[in-house]
Design an enzyme around this catalytic site. Sequence first.
Site, PDB file in Angstrom:
ATOM      1  NE  ARG A 197      13.230   0.804   0.943  1.00 35.05           N
ATOM      2  CZ  ARG A 197      14.357   0.900   1.640  1.00 35.05           C
ATOM      3  NH1 ARG A 197      15.266  -0.031   1.530  1.00 35.05           N
ATOM      4  NH2 ARG A 197      14.581   1.938   2.428  1.00 35.05           N
TER       5      ARG A 197
ATOM      6  CB  ALA B 201       0.321  -0.488   2.036  1.00 35.06           C
ATOM      7  NE  ARG B 202       6.583  -0.856  -3.033  1.00 37.80           N
ATOM      8  CZ  ARG B 202       7.202  -1.708  -2.226  1.00 37.80           C
ATOM      9  NH1 ARG B 202       6.939  -1.681  -0.927  1.00 37.80           N
ATOM     10  NH2 ARG B 202       8.077  -2.577  -2.695  1.00 37.80           N
ATOM     11  CG  LEU B 203      -1.112   3.393   0.466  1.00 39.63           C
ATOM     12  CD1 LEU B 203      -2.205   3.415   1.520  1.00 39.63           C
ATOM     13  CD2 LEU B 203      -1.706   3.545  -0.937  1.00 39.63           C
ATOM     14  CG  HIS B 204       5.484   5.520  -2.051  1.00 38.74           C
ATOM     15  ND1 HIS B 204       6.037   4.737  -1.058  1.00 38.74           N
ATOM     16  CD2 HIS B 204       5.516   4.761  -3.194  1.00 38.74           C
ATOM     17  CE1 HIS B 204       6.397   3.572  -1.571  1.00 38.74           C
ATOM     18  NE2 HIS B 204       6.092   3.555  -2.859  1.00 38.74           N
TER      19      HIS B 204
END
Length: 205
Positions: free
Chosen positions: A3, A183-186
């Site tokens: 995702r 890039a999953r840098l939430h």
Amino acid sequence: MRRRYTAGRLLERDLAPDPLDEFRAWLHDAVTMGITEPNAMILGTVGPDGQPSSRSVLLKGIDDGAFVFFTNTGSRKATEIAGNPRVSLCFPWIAMERQVLVCGTASTVSRAATLAYWRTRPRESQIGAWASRQSAVIATREELEAAAAEVAERYPGEVPLPEFWSGYRVEPETVEFWQGGIARLHDRLRYRRAAEKWVVERLAP
């Protein structure tokens, strides 16, 4: 399944000073987007043996700085709250790539507040509350349906508020807002109560 999170960013400068105001804005977004049961939350409690448990309940309001829901006082969640009032609430708005996590302390609301909400419930919901010994083992579905029929016959008019039914308010100590990022840098921004004010902290994703 992989995702990609692309919905947006969450920056400190965009937050409301009070987490409850920020939550109301996010809830409004969830309602506007058409999220199914936007007020559904996962309530986490801990039993006397240290075993955590969780279940979905519905937020019924925000009152005087607390999140409010209602339930049977004999249920597992209510029994565990009675032994350990420290709980968590999680609002998983996955379609919006958002989540809100609340940690705080639960306590019962006044009987008057419980009655006021009870009177807004549909009759069938009131009957169901009387009929169900929530969290107790029952033999068959028919047993539950028979109990509901008996309650309906007993109260052909107004259904009274059961003594075993109450509202609970969760006063937050922390409220974390999570926004999915590329890039999953939430983005994770947490309000933490410090004395008489809220402090905002950024957490690593």
